[in-house]
Design an enzyme around this catalytic site. Structure first.
Site, mmCIF file in Angstrom:
data_model
loop_
_atom_site.group_PDB
_atom_site.id
_atom_site.type_symbol
_atom_site.label_atom_id
_atom_site.label_comp_id
_atom_site.label_asym_id
_atom_site.label_seq_id
_atom_site.Cartn_x
_atom_site.Cartn_y
_atom_site.Cartn_z
ATOM 1 N N CYS A 1 0.847 -1.205 0.000
ATOM 2 C CA CYS A 1 0.000 0.000 0.000
ATOM 3 C C CYS A 1 0.880 1.252 0.000
ATOM 4 O O CYS A 1 1.596 1.490 -0.969
ATOM 5 C CB CYS A 1 -0.948 -0.030 1.197
ATOM 6 S SG CYS A 1 -1.947 -1.510 1.343
ATOM 7 N N ASP B 1 -8.857 -2.266 -7.755
ATOM 8 C CA ASP B 1 -8.341 -1.333 -6.753
ATOM 9 C C ASP B 1 -8.932 0.049 -7.030
ATOM 10 O O ASP B 1 -8.589 0.701 -8.016
ATOM 11 C CB ASP B 1 -6.812 -1.286 -6.829
ATOM 12 C CG ASP B 1 -6.182 -0.535 -5.677
ATOM 13 O OD1 ASP B 1 -6.768 0.466 -5.209
ATOM 14 O OD2 ASP B 1 -5.084 -0.937 -5.247
ATOM 15 N N HIS C 1 -7.868 -3.597 -3.730
ATOM 16 C CA HIS C 1 -6.716 -3.073 -3.002
ATOM 17 C C HIS C 1 -6.490 -3.920 -1.750
ATOM 18 O O HIS C 1 -7.421 -4.406 -1.127
ATOM 19 C CB HIS C 1 -6.969 -1.615 -2.596
ATOM 20 C CG HIS C 1 -5.781 -0.982 -1.940
ATOM 21 N ND1 HIS C 1 -4.669 -0.607 -2.640
ATOM 22 C CD2 HIS C 1 -5.530 -0.685 -0.642
ATOM 23 C CE1 HIS C 1 -3.774 -0.097 -1.813
ATOM 24 N NE2 HIS C 1 -4.272 -0.144 -0.592
#
Length: 301
Positions: free
Chosen positions: A173, A236, A269
């Site tokens: 991330c 995502d 994500h």
């Protein structure tokens, strides 16, 4: 519990609240002992890696600004020297998921080091307030973070059990973006694996946000000093596929033929984060296999 669908945390309309009481960890040592409560899924069954055959410890070393930077280290028992893998956390810092990643890498033969980039302000790991987490993360600017990576590299090079000349970096991330930045800055790095790190400013980013995020990976392709493997999810919501394609094009123009981006169909994500609702086992397992192969060929070689 917050469902994270963006690298730097949620937008206001992303928030999902749960009444589930989280009692996943207590304070101990330098780091919060459990999984970040702001993202822990109610039905999570995280992968747990024991420390059998490993040396796992908390250390600290000086950063360029003289701050004593804490880090979690996991490495195989024995004298080594072992190739090094720097692990860059998500926005929650060095909580149990990141420590487990270090132990997984140590089981694969690496000396894994996870610096705590955010603790100059506070440790975000035990917090449930995402706005406070984002405030803490925002304070970790590019030069500070690159200084902390530099300090980690320097410290590792001084350890008899570490091969300071064989170093990889991986991050998740927020940390995925740091991987691209670090691989454009430090020639000592042999390979990077970026898990869904943002590649370019969001289309609706304010000028301040665009400035704060620089340098963006899409602008760094010419500067990469080692190959990077990017692992991204098709669904995502924080990293649109057009920015992934822009990064692929930038890599091609720069002649970065050893760098590669893999996009997992249907994956959201945070698909590797086995403590979150976003965990996608098939994509996570394939990404981990690719990471080990990428490092095996370039860091261990």
């Amino acid at each position: 519990m917050t469902t994270l669908i963006r690298p730097e945390g949620p937008e206001p309309d992303d928030i999902r609240l749960s009444r589930r009481a989280l009692a996943s960890g207590t304070l101990g040592g330098l780091f919060f002992a459990g999984y970040a409560p702001a993202a822990l899924a109610a039905q999570a069954a995280p992968v747990t890696t024991d420390a059998a055959g490993l040396v796992a410890e908390e250390v600290s070393f000086p950063a360029p600004d003289s701050f004593q930077l804490p880090a979690y280290v996991a490495r195989p028992e024995g004298d080594g020297p072992f190739p090094v893998a720097i692990v860059v956390s998500e926005i929650f810092g060095v909580h149990e998921y990141i420590r487990d990643i270090c132990r997984r890498l140590a089981k694969a033969g690496y000396a894994a080091i996870a610096p705590a980039f955010f603790v100059r302000v506070a440790d975000p790991a035990p917090l449930s307030d995402m706005q406070e987490v984002q405030r803490i993360v925002a304070a970790a600017g590019y030069e500070q973070v690159m200084g902390d990576v530099s300090a980690t590299l320097d410290w590792a090079s001084q350890q008899l059990w570490a091969r300071g000349d064989r170093v990889g970096i991986t991050g998740f991330c927020w940390g995925g973006k740091v991987v691209w930045q670090a691989c454009a800055r430090f020639a000592v790095l042999d390979a990077g694996v970026a898990w869904y790190g943002r590649l370019a400013a969001a289309a609706n980013a304010t000028p301040a946000q665009m400035q704060a995020g620089q340098p963006w990976p899409v602008d760094l392709a010419d500067d990469l000093k080692c190959p990077v493997l990017g692992l991204y999810g098709e669904n995502d919501r924080g990293i649109p596929l057009d920015t992934v394609e822009a990064m692929r094009s930038a890599l091609a123009r720069a002649g970065q033929t050893e760098s590669e981006i893999v996009v997992y169909p249907g994956a959201p994500h945070g698909f590797h984060a086995d403590y979150r609702a976003s965990f996608t086992p098939e994509a996570a397992a394939d990404g981990w296999r690719r990471l080990l192969a990428f490092f095996e060929a370039r860091v261990k070689a």
